[in-house]
Scaffold this motif. Structure first.
Motif, short mmCIF file in Angstrom:
data_model
loop_
_atom_site.label_atom_id
_atom_site.label_comp_id
_atom_site.label_asym_id
_atom_site.label_seq_id
_atom_site.Cartn_x
_atom_site.Cartn_y
_atom_site.Cartn_z
N GLY A 43 -32.29 -27.51 -5.32
CA GLY A 43 -31.43 -26.44 -5.81
C GLY A 43 -29.97 -26.72 -5.66
O GLY A 43 -29.43 -27.63 -6.25
N GLY A 44 -29.30 -25.93 -4.89
CA GLY A 44 -27.85 -26.03 -4.89
C GLY A 44 -27.33 -25.03 -5.88
O GLY A 44 -28.08 -24.34 -6.56
N LYS A 45 -26.02 -24.99 -5.94
CA LYS A 45 -25.37 -23.89 -6.65
C LYS A 45 -25.17 -24.16 -8.13
O LYS A 45 -24.75 -23.28 -8.87
N ARG A 46 -25.44 -25.40 -8.56
CA ARG A 46 -25.27 -25.78 -9.98
C ARG A 46 -23.84 -25.47 -10.45
O ARG A 46 -23.63 -25.03 -11.57
N ILE A 47 -22.88 -25.69 -9.55
CA ILE A 47 -21.49 -25.35 -9.87
C ILE A 47 -20.97 -26.13 -11.07
O ILE A 47 -20.30 -25.57 -11.94
N LEU A 73 -24.71 -34.01 -15.85
CA LEU A 73 -23.74 -33.87 -14.75
C LEU A 73 -24.44 -33.52 -13.44
O LEU A 73 -24.13 -34.08 -12.37
N GLU A 74 -25.39 -32.62 -13.48
CA GLU A 74 -26.11 -32.23 -12.27
C GLU A 74 -27.01 -33.38 -11.78
O GLU A 74 -27.19 -33.54 -10.57
N MET A 75 -27.54 -34.17 -12.71
CA MET A 75 -28.34 -35.33 -12.29
C MET A 75 -27.46 -36.34 -11.55
O MET A 75 -27.88 -36.92 -10.54
N VAL A 76 -26.26 -36.58 -12.07
CA VAL A 76 -25.33 -37.51 -11.41
C VAL A 76 -24.98 -36.98 -10.01
O VAL A 76 -25.00 -37.71 -9.03
N HIS A 77 -24.68 -35.67 -9.94
CA HIS A 77 -24.38 -35.06 -8.64
C HIS A 77 -25.57 -35.21 -7.68
O HIS A 77 -25.40 -35.60 -6.52
N SER A 289 -13.36 -21.08 -4.11
CA SER A 289 -12.34 -21.01 -3.07
C SER A 289 -12.79 -20.21 -1.85
O SER A 289 -12.35 -20.48 -0.74
N SER A 290 -13.68 -19.25 -2.06
CA SER A 290 -14.01 -18.35 -0.94
C SER A 290 -15.49 -18.31 -0.59
O SER A 290 -15.92 -17.49 0.21
N ARG A 291 -16.27 -19.23 -1.18
CA ARG A 291 -17.71 -19.25 -0.90
C ARG A 291 -17.97 -19.43 0.59
O ARG A 291 -17.18 -20.05 1.28
N ASP A 292 -19.12 -18.91 1.05
CA ASP A 292 -19.46 -19.04 2.47
C ASP A 292 -20.54 -20.10 2.70
O ASP A 292 -21.09 -20.21 3.79
N ARG A 293 -20.88 -20.86 1.65
CA ARG A 293 -21.84 -21.95 1.83
C ARG A 293 -21.72 -22.96 0.69
O ARG A 293 -21.09 -22.69 -0.30
#
Lengths: 293, 293
Positions: A43-47, A73-77, A289-293
């Motif tokens: 998972g992850g945030k898929r930012i 892009l997400e695959m590279v990440h 900028s303000s995420r907590d994780r």
């Protein structure tokens, strides 16, 4: 639910579904595919993909034409996380609260799963019937530049070489522009490219893109000190232990927070000047900028 | 000098020069670039690029339009050797008579140098001004398929999983079709694609391409028993030690030689039926089949 949260979750679901489909469609069942899916599913945030699709939304484009490159892009990440976690690199046992790829499988499998995800990222762009050949060539070229020996991989190398060294704030910035910034920046420029914006909008969006990586990284460093281990999915204080250079170490915690806020202002002002439908993008910048994780 | 030897050396020199130029042009100076150049400079026979250019010659095309994809192919091959040599994979200390990348540098650098070469391979195709966008898209797509999770990386994974196991000749064939065959095959099909051959020629060249990997691999296995360590640049008998399945182990040495000769006949007959200017390609097949290193 907050409409932005819903927006985020909707896009994460679209990306997740497409990612699984691509990996299942373009690799054969077996251990390699399992290892690829394991890290994709972690998972992850898929930012990065959400930034790309939001840029297309902001410019009034059909965002479904961005799905393949968003997944690429997400695959590279994801491949970069698998390789970065290896014993020879950062030697991490957990990532996002679960075993890293080489712990869940083994080192050889993790190396190959990373290699296969990187390779697949370029394939999925070329397989997309909704893109023209000209667009595919542009996206493959820019993605490879942002992720290879002048981009993300270069940043990772600089990062390893700077370990246990005193480095300047400019050197730290250069590391993160390459290591994190270029892929985040690609998310914006690729989304813009597919949306044919006015020159003025493109210029301002590019300015915004160029500071996103720094905002992201400073907040990462801050969370390593102030964050909740459960929420961020890795031990707090790990940067201290492995003698990595960070913004708080060089500028102090308050200095780092101030630096981050300055970049966030630059990003939001550029976005405003771009003259686009910016609601989701500005919420995304706040979130980075303000995420907590 | 034999005219074929001269032909081979001339092409190797062209490829070497282009490879260095690409790596220097598209990466920044520093440790990462040094590690990439180290393995590129370690040489090797450049069989894949030469096969690609020879296919274009056989079909009467301008082979300079094949330089970028020929170099991309060699970059993919080189990255795969760097990663295969890692301690977590084959754990080899020497390659072509000199220290492997992770021995000359370190493991982290070797992983990143491999990643950067793989990424660069796709970039150089997209940067080539002599190719159309349609050709670039075809070449990126087919190269990623041949080298990723349905191609070379899949073969490497199957190879690792088969270690210390009794496997059938068909299973061994499948491993090598993926691990070695698909990239060799890509050399022929990419060269043919850029040369617009008649349908009949393409069919026969494809048949020929499909057995090249097997000829190459069986000869590799044979050399591991009969070869000269100095010539092949690695210890003789290493397959025996690491309990890898090989053709001689399954078929006996004479059986393996016979199998290789049968595939060589298939390749040469297909080449003859292709009705092309086949002098160099047939010499290349002989060379693959009877090389001493």
């Amino acid at each position: 639910m907050d409409s932005f949260k819903k927006y985020l979750i909707d896009y994460q679901q679209i990306i997740n579904e497409k990612l699984f489909t691509y990996v299942r469609e373009y690799t054969d069942p077996g251990r390699l595919q399992e290892a690829m899916l394991y890290s994709i599913e972690a998972g992850g945030k898929r930012i990065r993909p959400v930034l790309l699709l939001s840029t297309m939304d902001a410019l009034g484009a059909q965002h479904n034409r961005g799905y393949s490159v968003a997944c690429a892009l997400e695959m590279v990440h994801t491949y970069s996380l698998i390789h970065d976690d290896l014993p020879a690199m950062d030697d991490d046992d957990t990532r996002r609260g679960q075993a890293t790829n080489h712990k869940a499988f083994d080192e050889a499998t993790a190396i190959l799963a990373g290699d296969a995800l990187l390779t697949l990222s370029f394939q999925v762009i070329t397989e997309d019937p909704s893109l023209t050949d000209e667009e595919k060539v542009y996206l493959v070229r820019e993605l490879s530049k942002a992720s290879g020996g002048t981009g993300m991989v270069a940043g990772q190398m600089e990062d390893m070489l700077s370990e246990s060294k005193q480095i300047s704030i400019d050197a730290l910035k250069s590391i993160h522009v390459n290591k994190t910034g270029q892929l985040l920046s690609f998310a914006i420029t690729a989304g813009a490219y597919l949306s044919h914006p006015a020159e003025k909008s493109l210029q301002e969006l590019t300015k915004m893109a160029n500071v996103l990586g720094l905002i992201f990284q400073i907040q990462d460093d801050i969370l390593d000190i102030t964050g909740d281990a459960g929420a961020i999915g890795k031990p707090v204080g790990s940067d201290e232990g492995n003698s990595k250079s960070t913004y708080p170490k060089i500028l102090g915690l308050q200095g780092a927070i101030k630096e981050k806020e300055q970049y966030t202002d630059i990003a939001l002002q550029s976005l405003k000047r771009a003259g686009v439908n910016a609601t989701s993008l500005s919420r995304l910048i706040d979130y980075l900028s303000s995420r907590d994780r």
